[in-house]
Motif scaffolding. Structure first.
Motif, PDB file in Angstrom:
ATOM      1  N   SER A 143      45.966  52.553  32.003  1.00 46.07           N
ATOM      2  CA  SER A 143      46.742  51.348  31.700  1.00 46.07           C
ATOM      3  C   SER A 143      46.255  50.199  32.569  1.00 46.07           C
ATOM      4  O   SER A 143      45.653  50.415  33.631  1.00 46.07           O
ATOM      5  CB  SER A 143      48.238  51.574  31.945  1.00 46.07           C
ATOM      6  N   GLY A 144      46.529  48.986  32.119  1.00 43.82           N
ATOM      7  CA  GLY A 144      46.151  47.816  32.890  1.00 43.82           C
ATOM      8  C   GLY A 144      46.910  47.703  34.195  1.00 43.82           C
ATOM      9  O   GLY A 144      46.374  47.239  35.205  1.00 43.82           O
ATOM     10  N   SER A 145      48.176  48.143  34.189  1.00 42.26           N
ATOM     11  CA  SER A 145      48.973  48.039  35.415  1.00 42.26           C
ATOM     12  C   SER A 145      48.437  48.971  36.500  1.00 42.26           C
ATOM     13  O   SER A 145      48.363  48.595  37.677  1.00 42.26           O
ATOM     14  CB  SER A 145      50.442  48.355  35.112  1.00 42.26           C
ATOM     15  N   LYS A 146      48.028  50.183  36.125  1.00 44.85           N
ATOM     16  CA  LYS A 146      47.479  51.120  37.109  1.00 44.85           C
ATOM     17  C   LYS A 146      46.143  50.617  37.643  1.00 44.85           C
ATOM     18  O   LYS A 146      45.831  50.769  38.831  1.00 44.85           O
ATOM     19  CB  LYS A 146      47.318  52.503  36.481  1.00 44.85           C
ATOM     20  N   GLU A 147      45.374  50.025  36.769  1.00 42.53           N
ATOM     21  CA  GLU A 147      44.083  49.467  37.172  1.00 42.53           C
ATOM     22  C   GLU A 147      44.275  48.341  38.182  1.00 42.53           C
ATOM     23  O   GLU A 147      43.557  48.255  39.191  1.00 42.53           O
ATOM     24  CB  GLU A 147      43.368  48.959  35.922  1.00 42.53           C
ATOM     25  N   MET A 148      45.267  47.481  37.939  1.00 39.51           N
ATOM     26  CA  MET A 148      45.526  46.371  38.853  1.00 39.51           C
ATOM     27  C   MET A 148      45.987  46.880  40.217  1.00 39.51           C
ATOM     28  O   MET A 148      45.555  46.372  41.264  1.00 39.51           O
ATOM     29  CB  MET A 148      46.578  45.429  38.259  1.00 39.51           C
ATOM     30  N   VAL A 149      46.844  47.881  40.220  1.00 42.19           N
ATOM     31  CA  VAL A 149      47.299  48.469  41.484  1.00 42.19           C
ATOM     32  C   VAL A 149      46.115  49.039  42.259  1.00 42.19           C
ATOM     33  O   VAL A 149      46.020  48.895  43.485  1.00 42.19           O
ATOM     34  CB  VAL A 149      48.361  49.562  41.224  1.00 42.19           C
ATOM     35  N   ALA A 150      45.182  49.673  41.539  1.00 41.97           N
ATOM     36  CA  ALA A 150      43.993  50.238  42.185  1.00 41.97           C
ATOM     37  C   ALA A 150      43.141  49.144  42.817  1.00 41.97           C
ATOM     38  O   ALA A 150      42.614  49.313  43.924  1.00 41.97           O
ATOM     39  CB  ALA A 150      43.172  51.021  41.167  1.00 41.97           C
ATOM     40  N   ALA A 151      43.011  48.017  42.129  1.00 38.57           N
ATOM     41  CA  ALA A 151      42.231  46.900  42.680  1.00 38.57           C
ATOM     42  C   ALA A 151      42.926  46.306  43.897  1.00 38.57           C
ATOM     43  O   ALA A 151      42.286  46.010  44.914  1.00 38.57           O
ATOM     44  CB  ALA A 151      42.029  45.832  41.607  1.00 38.57           C
ATOM     45  N   MET A 152      44.243  46.141  43.819  1.00 40.13           N
ATOM     46  CA  MET A 152      45.000  45.569  44.929  1.00 40.13           C
ATOM     47  C   MET A 152      44.895  46.435  46.184  1.00 40.13           C
ATOM     48  O   MET A 152      44.822  45.927  47.300  1.00 40.13           O
ATOM     49  CB  MET A 152      46.474  45.411  44.523  1.00 40.13           C
ATOM     50  N   GLY A 153      44.865  47.753  45.974  1.00 42.22           N
ATOM     51  CA  GLY A 153      44.825  48.665  47.109  1.00 42.22           C
ATOM     52  C   GLY A 153      43.428  49.018  47.574  1.00 42.22           C
ATOM     53  O   GLY A 153      43.271  49.771  48.543  1.00 42.22           O
ATOM     54  N   GLY A 154      42.407  48.512  46.891  1.00 35.61           N
ATOM     55  CA  GLY A 154      41.040  48.819  47.288  1.00 35.61           C
ATOM     56  C   GLY A 154      40.558  50.180  46.822  1.00 35.61           C
ATOM     57  O   GLY A 154      39.527  50.669  47.282  1.00 35.61           O
ATOM     58  N   GLU A 155      41.286  50.792  45.895  1.00 29.72           N
ATOM     59  CA  GLU A 155      40.861  52.085  45.347  1.00 29.72           C
ATOM     60  C   GLU A 155      39.566  51.931  44.553  1.00 29.72           C
ATOM     61  O   GLU A 155      38.755  52.854  44.472  1.00 29.72           O
ATOM     62  CB  GLU A 155      41.974  52.649  44.466  1.00 29.72           C
ATOM     63  N   VAL A 156      39.396  50.759  43.933  1.00 27.23           N
ATOM     64  CA  VAL A 156      38.125  50.383  43.313  1.00 27.23           C
ATOM     65  C   VAL A 156      37.684  49.067  43.945  1.00 27.23           C
ATOM     66  O   VAL A 156      38.500  48.297  44.458  1.00 27.23           O
ATOM     67  CB  VAL A 156      38.241  50.221  41.780  1.00 27.23           C
ATOM     68  N   ASP A 157      36.382  48.815  43.911  1.00 22.50           N
ATOM     69  CA  ASP A 157      35.872  47.584  44.512  1.00 22.50           C
ATOM     70  C   ASP A 157      36.240  46.354  43.693  1.00 22.50           C
ATOM     71  O   ASP A 157      36.432  45.265  44.240  1.00 22.50           O
ATOM     72  CB  ASP A 157      34.349  47.672  44.648  1.00 22.50           C
ATOM     73  N   ALA A 158      36.320  46.527  42.382  1.00 21.51           N
ATOM     74  CA  ALA A 158      36.671  45.418  41.493  1.00 21.51           C
ATOM     75  C   ALA A 158      37.261  46.003  40.221  1.00 21.51           C
ATOM     76  O   ALA A 158      37.176  47.212  39.979  1.00 21.51           O
ATOM     77  CB  ALA A 158      35.443  44.568  41.177  1.00 21.51           C
ATOM     78  N   ALA A 159      37.869  45.143  39.402  1.00 22.14           N
ATOM     79  CA  ALA A 159      38.462  45.612  38.153  1.00 22.14           C
ATOM     80  C   ALA A 159      38.409  44.503  37.113  1.00 22.14           C
ATOM     81  O   ALA A 159      38.591  43.324  37.434  1.00 22.14           O
ATOM     82  CB  ALA A 159      39.907  46.051  38.373  1.00 22.14           C
ATOM     83  N   VAL A 160      38.152  44.902  35.874  1.00 24.81           N
ATOM     84  CA  VAL A 160      38.186  43.970  34.747  1.00 24.81           C
ATOM     85  C   VAL A 160      39.604  43.960  34.195  1.00 24.81           C
ATOM     86  O   VAL A 160      40.099  44.987  33.722  1.00 24.81           O
ATOM     87  CB  VAL A 160      37.201  44.396  33.642  1.00 24.81           C
ATOM     88  N   VAL A 161      40.272  42.815  34.267  1.00 26.55           N
ATOM     89  CA  VAL A 161      41.647  42.690  33.785  1.00 26.55           C
ATOM     90  C   VAL A 161      41.737  41.478  32.866  1.00 26.55           C
ATOM     91  O   VAL A 161      40.850  40.624  32.851  1.00 26.55           O
ATOM     92  CB  VAL A 161      42.645  42.538  34.956  1.00 26.55           C
ATOM     93  N   THR A 162      42.804  41.399  32.087  1.00 30.73           N
ATOM     94  CA  THR A 162      42.995  40.216  31.251  1.00 30.73           C
ATOM     95  C   THR A 162      43.407  39.039  32.127  1.00 30.73           C
ATOM     96  O   THR A 162      43.978  39.215  33.212  1.00 30.73           O
ATOM     97  CB  THR A 162      44.081  40.441  30.191  1.00 30.73           C
ATOM     98  N   ALA A 163      43.129  37.843  31.629  1.00 33.72           N
ATOM     99  CA  ALA A 163      43.529  36.647  32.372  1.00 33.72           C
ATOM    100  C   ALA A 163      45.039  36.598  32.535  1.00 33.72           C
ATOM    101  O   ALA A 163      45.550  36.148  33.564  1.00 33.72           O
ATOM    102  CB  ALA A 163      43.022  35.398  31.659  1.00 33.72           C
ATOM    103  N   ALA A 164      45.767  37.073  31.520  1.00 31.64           N
ATOM    104  CA  ALA A 164      47.227  37.086  31.607  1.00 31.64           C
ATOM    105  C   ALA A 164      47.692  37.941  32.782  1.00 31.64           C
ATOM    106  O   ALA A 164      48.617  37.577  33.509  1.00 31.64           O
ATOM    107  CB  ALA A 164      47.820  37.608  30.301  1.00 31.64           C
TER     108      ALA A 164
END
Length: 319
Positions: free
Chosen positions: A183-204
């Motif tokens: 999900s997009g929300s889990k991906e964003m949490v991963a980016a915020m926490g540094g679990e991934v170096d970067a993440a592709v998310v929607t502009a919204a």
């Protein structure tokens, strides 16, 4: 014998009368507006704006039906199972794009779908944890100097964001590790926490977090900056026009629905999506309104399919 011009006029009048006759008995019961995702996402949000307005236009109840699963194929298949015009559905880059190219083949093709209207467009943003990269140039330098080391998250395997990760690798001449989330929300949490170096998310999704200071935006996948993300440069301005991309959402129904009923739906959404109040309400959900009539939306879908097919032909999309 009647003049040819008179026959043409008579033919037009008869066609109009036939359309009016069909219009009298449609719709005469509830219409299902199918969202092929779980409640709470950006697609669900714009459908909840439009459903009551459609009910008002057609003077009939419109109920929202959430049928998530299988990259939006489950809900789309459900909507396409009827051909009487009483089911319409949200159609975007998953069910009308990536799902048609990779993974298990869905029980429908683009020819089975009648586009009604494009509703909005959404750009993608590459975000990272604050401080992870000082700039886009720092990200690019590390990705090039350390192949297969930098990780980029997406909102799902074979999703549009996964395709964009592959597009980035080709356009930027880099090799990264793709990390899919469900999900997009889990991906964003991963980016915020540094679990991934970067993440592709929607502009919204990016707006709230960038403006709130929880992540940094490395670039937006557009030709120009977005007005509400003035600190995030466009990828074209950075010198990589091959990485320009966008997401879209619209409405469709079965191509087997009678033509006059499709015309009624298109006319209704033309009025709805041309209304400034509707435009403002869609924008308030975090997406950018971008109305296109049905035929033009169909062209958009096919053009996007061609782009995705080019990307998929060059890489393996299973991991």
């Amino acid at each position: 014998m009647f003049p040819r011009s008179a026959l043409k006029i008579l033919g037009s009048l008869l066609a109009g009368l036939a359309l009016a006759a069909h219009a009298e008995d449609y719709p005469k019961r509830q219409i299902e507006f199918v969202v092929p995702y779980a409640p709470g996402g950006s697609t669900d949000a714009f459908v909840r704006v439009l459903a009551p307005k459609l009910a008002e236009q057609l003077k009939t109840p419109v109920v929202i039906v959430n049928r998530p699963g299988a990259a939006a194929v489950i809900g789309s298949s459900y909507a396409l199972a009827t051909t009487d015009g009483y089911r319409i559905f949200a159609a975007g880059p998953s069910n009308m794009g990536t799902a048609l190219i990779v993974g298990p083949k869905p029980p429908y093709s683009v020819e089975d779908v009648a586009p009604i209207a494009q509703v909005l467009m959404n750009q993608m943003v590459l975000v990272s944890k604050n401080g992870r990269f000082a700039s886009f140039d720092a990200f690019l330098k590390e990705a090039r100097e350390k192949p297969d080391t930098v990780t980029i998250g997406s909102w799902g395997l074979r999703s549009l964001s996964h395709f964009y990760v592959e597009q980035l690798q080709q356009a930027l001449n880099i090799k990264v590790r793709h990390i899919p989330y469900d999900s997009g929300s889990k991906e964003m949490v991963a980016a915020m926490g540094g679990e991934v170096d970067a993440a592709v998310v929607t502009a919204a999704a990016a707006r709230t977090n960038i403006n709130g200071g929880t992540v940094s935006g490395l670039f937006v996948s557009t030709e120009q900056k977005l007005a509400d993300l003035p600190g995030v440069e466009s990828i074209k301005t950075l010198g990589y026009p091959g990485a320009v991309a966008f997401s879209f959402e619209g409405i469709a129904t079965s191509a087997k629905v009678p033509a006059e009923r499709i015309a009624i739906l298109r006319q209704a959404f033309d009025k709805i999506l041309s209304d400034p109040q509707t435009v403002a309400a869609i924008r308030a959900t975090g997406s950018e309104p971008a109305y296109l009539p049905g035929p033009q939306y169909g062209q958009q879908i096919r053009s996007n399919l061609a782009t995705l097919q080019q990307i998929a032909s060059r890489v393996k999309m299973d991991d």
